[in-house]
Design an enzyme around this catalytic site. Sequence first.
Site, mmCIF file in Angstrom:
data_model
loop_
_atom_site.group_PDB
_atom_site.id
_atom_site.type_symbol
_atom_site.label_atom_id
_atom_site.label_comp_id
_atom_site.label_asym_id
_atom_site.label_seq_id
_atom_site.Cartn_x
_atom_site.Cartn_y
_atom_site.Cartn_z
ATOM 1 N N TYR A 154 6.932 2.720 -1.809
ATOM 2 C CA TYR A 154 5.807 2.117 -2.538
ATOM 3 C C TYR A 154 5.527 0.696 -2.045
ATOM 4 C CZ TYR A 154 2.947 1.014 -6.690
ATOM 5 O OH TYR A 154 1.921 0.659 -7.548
ATOM 6 N N LYS A 158 2.055 -0.555 -0.353
ATOM 7 C CA LYS A 158 1.240 -1.602 -0.963
ATOM 8 C C LYS A 158 1.124 -2.832 -0.066
ATOM 9 C CE LYS A 158 0.040 0.543 -4.694
ATOM 10 N NZ LYS A 158 -1.378 0.941 -4.883
#
Length: 252
Positions: A154, A158
């Site tokens: 993640y 991001k």
Amino acid sequence: MSRFTDRTAVVTGAAQGIGAATAHRLAGEGAAVAVVDLVADGARTVADEITAAGGRAVAIGCDVTDADAVEAMTAQVVETFGGLHVLVNNAGITRDNLLFKMPVEEWDAVLAANLTSMFLCCQAAQRQMVTARYGRIVNLSSRSALGNRGQANYAAAKAGVQGLTATLALELGPFDIAVNAVAPGYVATPMTAATAVRTGSDPAAHQQRAAEQIPLRRVAQPAEIASVIAFLASDDASYVTGQTLYVNGGAR
């Protein structure tokens, strides 16, 4: 306010959380909104709420990791509303795990849903925006882009969103297309509640522990993130592009 009168917006991952709040906010300011989620039934509740309040919205099911599906969704939006002016890339998933336990399937799934999907949606939307010589794209990054234990996939996705955003701002700026990112901290959403449950915590207690580390001493609500997204999607931010704005209550 009616900052989005005669504008059409696409919001992905809009069935709940930040996406739903953003769809409501943009519609409340005059936009025709495509409420996009993986399954149309999930998005229909939000679209129905918008239309019941006097706004314009359509629910569209789309797997934003599928290039053909994204192209079809974009074509449907243009056919329905006559154009595409605002794209909010919010769709995403988490598959948290420590590095040594993370299967490659979890890595691939998170990169596809959180980063590749934005590339595909931006690529499809820019064709309409370049022709119109106008567009606003807002991508959802995260405070996790700075690193977060158990979120190698993640965090990498991001962080990639921020690089994608800065690059697209350079490429699309000459066509009056502004591209920015919003990086929230802890937001009270179904996704963070699910994370709490998955780690054996009560969601309310999980939020309280997070709030103790935030200068404002509380976590964010989806509407607070939506208000920042709406600013960046509006002409109030006409000279802002290539930026990532952290919205995290002052956390460092």
